[in-house]
Design an enzyme around this catalytic site. Structure first.
Site, PDB file in Angstrom:
ATOM      1  N   ASN A   8       0.859  -1.183   0.000  1.00 45.87           N
ATOM      2  CA  ASN A   8       0.000   0.000   0.000  1.00 45.87           C
ATOM      3  C   ASN A   8       0.893   1.230   0.000  1.00 45.87           C
ATOM      4  OD1 ASN A   8      -1.811   2.047   0.481  1.00 45.87           O
ATOM      5  ND2 ASN A   8      -2.229   1.461   2.611  1.00 45.87           N
ATOM      6  N   LYS A  10       0.081   4.302  -0.328  1.00 47.34           N
ATOM      7  CA  LYS A  10      -0.548   5.535   0.196  1.00 47.34           C
ATOM      8  C   LYS A  10      -0.295   6.678  -0.800  1.00 47.34           C
ATOM      9  CE  LYS A  10      -0.081   3.469   4.671  1.00 47.34           C
ATOM     10  NZ  LYS A  10       0.009   3.601   6.119  1.00 47.34           N
ATOM     11  N   HIS A  94      -9.448   1.457   4.206  1.00 44.82           N
ATOM     12  CA  HIS A  94      -8.201   1.541   4.974  1.00 44.82           C
ATOM     13  C   HIS A  94      -8.431   2.422   6.203  1.00 44.82           C
ATOM     14  CE1 HIS A  94      -4.155   2.739   6.097  1.00 44.82           C
ATOM     15  NE2 HIS A  94      -3.800   1.577   5.593  1.00 44.82           N
ATOM     16  N   GLU A  96      -6.830   4.764   7.473  1.00 47.65           N
ATOM     17  CA  GLU A  96      -6.624   6.206   7.275  1.00 47.65           C
ATOM     18  C   GLU A  96      -7.877   6.832   6.675  1.00 47.65           C
ATOM     19  OE1 GLU A  96      -2.933   5.810   5.166  1.00 47.65           O
ATOM     20  OE2 GLU A  96      -1.975   5.222   7.052  1.00 47.65           O
ATOM     21  N   GLU A 166      -5.638  -4.699  10.371  1.00 44.19           N
ATOM     22  CA  GLU A 166      -4.609  -3.705  10.621  1.00 44.19           C
ATOM     23  C   GLU A 166      -4.928  -2.952  11.907  1.00 44.19           C
ATOM     24  OE1 GLU A 166      -2.434  -2.528   6.783  1.00 44.19           O
ATOM     25  OE2 GLU A 166      -4.282  -1.382   6.819  1.00 44.19           O
ATOM     26  N   GLY A 172       2.264   2.497  10.704  1.00 45.61           N
ATOM     27  CA  GLY A 172       3.205   3.598  10.562  1.00 45.61           C
ATOM     28  C   GLY A 172       3.876   3.996  11.861  1.00 45.61           C
ATOM     29  N   SER A 202       3.193  -1.980  10.280  1.00 43.79           N
ATOM     30  CA  SER A 202       4.648  -2.027  10.514  1.00 43.79           C
ATOM     31  C   SER A 202       5.271  -3.382  10.169  1.00 43.79           C
ATOM     32  CB  SER A 202       4.971  -1.619  11.948  1.00 43.79           C
ATOM     33  OG  SER A 202       4.534  -0.290  12.195  1.00 43.79           O
TER      34      SER A 202
HETATM   35  P1  PGA Z   1       2.716   0.452   7.631  1.00 42.61           P
HETATM   36  O1  PGA Z   1       1.287   0.671   6.943  1.00 42.61           O
HETATM   37  O2  PGA Z   1       3.245  -0.859   7.099  1.00 42.61           O
HETATM   38  O3  PGA Z   1       3.528   1.625   7.186  1.00 42.61           O
HETATM   39  O4  PGA Z   1       2.490   0.398   9.095  1.00 42.61           O
HETATM   40  C1  PGA Z   1       0.396  -0.400   6.762  1.00 42.61           C
HETATM   41  C2  PGA Z   1      -0.877   0.104   6.134  1.00 42.61           C
HETATM   42  O5  PGA Z   1      -1.310   1.213   6.483  1.00 42.61           O
HETATM   43  O6  PGA Z   1      -1.477  -0.581   5.271  1.00 42.61           O
END
Ligand code: PGA
Length: 245
Positions: A8, A10, A94, A96, A166, A172, A202
């Site tokens: 992903n 983003k 997601h 976010e 997640e 993140g 992560s």
């Molecule tokens: P990250 O993000 O691996 O940077 O923690 C995962 C995601 O948001 O899909």
């Protein structure tokens, strides 16, 4: 069954950056065996990613899609528009988007329906926040989110559905769920909806093996570590080696 590793991106990588990244990823991974690999670039890079990765076996998904096939929805992009480009699926809901962009269980369900109707695959994201986990609400939150996903999918479309667990506090932040925490959540989700379940939050080359080897973890949704060819390829190779065991 092969694990699925999805990157992903983003809101990272321009179209030009996408061309060089995807060429390097393809060269690094080919032949892609024993693992299903997906990249999710921003809309403006989808066409380039599909072009560079054509024939490689690496699939291209969008990060979001509107539910309608077309309409007066300024700024939105529809599932058939994505399908025409050669995109084969989309992330939906997601965290976010749930936290910053007003995504709800209801809008997620609508999107899932629209994406599946266009013949595309869906990775539907669920996960509790830190406040919810600390209040002991993880199970209730996951149950509510996963039941909304399940209700949005007709039985015949289930083969095109994947769920990504997640935990929001692990995204993140560099704080990964322990393999036990991930397994516990995945087993709960599988009890509600028996489809492939990815872990996200992560994931890096250093922790991929312990997470991916949990019995109910079927792959990973990778954010930050998917932006670098070497670290993303290394996670894909870990998944491939586990599927050979
Ligand atoms: P990250 O993000 O691996 O940077 O923690 C995962 C995601 O948001 O899909």
């Amino acid at each position: 069954v092969a694990q699925l590793i999805a990157g992903n991106w983003k809101m990272f990588k321009t179209a030009k950056e996408t061309i060089s990244f995807c060429s390097a990823l393809r060269a690094r991974l080919e032949p892609v065996e024993g693992v299903d690999v997906v990249v999710c670039p921003p809309y403006t890079s989808l066409d380039e990613a599909v072009g560079v990765l054509a024939g490689s076996g690496i699939e291209v998904f969008a990060q979001n899609a509107h539910w309608a096939a077309e309409g007066a929805y300024t700024g939105e992009v529809s599932p058939p528009m994505l399908a025409e480009l050669g995109v084969t699926g989309s992330l939906v809901a997601h965290s976010e988007r749930r936290q910053l962009l007003a995504e709800t269980d209801e809008s997620a369900a609508q999107r899932i329906g629209g994406v599946l109707d266009a013949g595309l695959r869906v990775i539907a994201c669920v996960g509790e926040t830190e406040v919810e986990r600390e209040a002991g609400e993880t199970e209730a939150v996951l149950r509510r989110q996963v039941e909304a996903v399940r209700a949005a999918v007709e039985a015949g479309d289930r083969p095109r559905l994947t769920v990504a667990y997640e935990p929001v506090w692990a995204i993140g932040t560099g704080r990964t769920a322990t393999p036990e925490q991930a397994e516990e959540a995945h087993a709960l989700i599988r009890g509600i909806l028996d489809v492939p379940i990815l872990y996200g939050g992560s994931v890096k080359p250093e922790n991929a093996e312990e997470l991916l080897s949990q019995p109910d973890v079927d792959g990973a949704l990778v954010g930050g570590a998917s932006l670098d060819v070497e670290s993303f390829a290394s996670i894909c190779e870990t998944a491939a080696s586990l599927s050979r065991l």
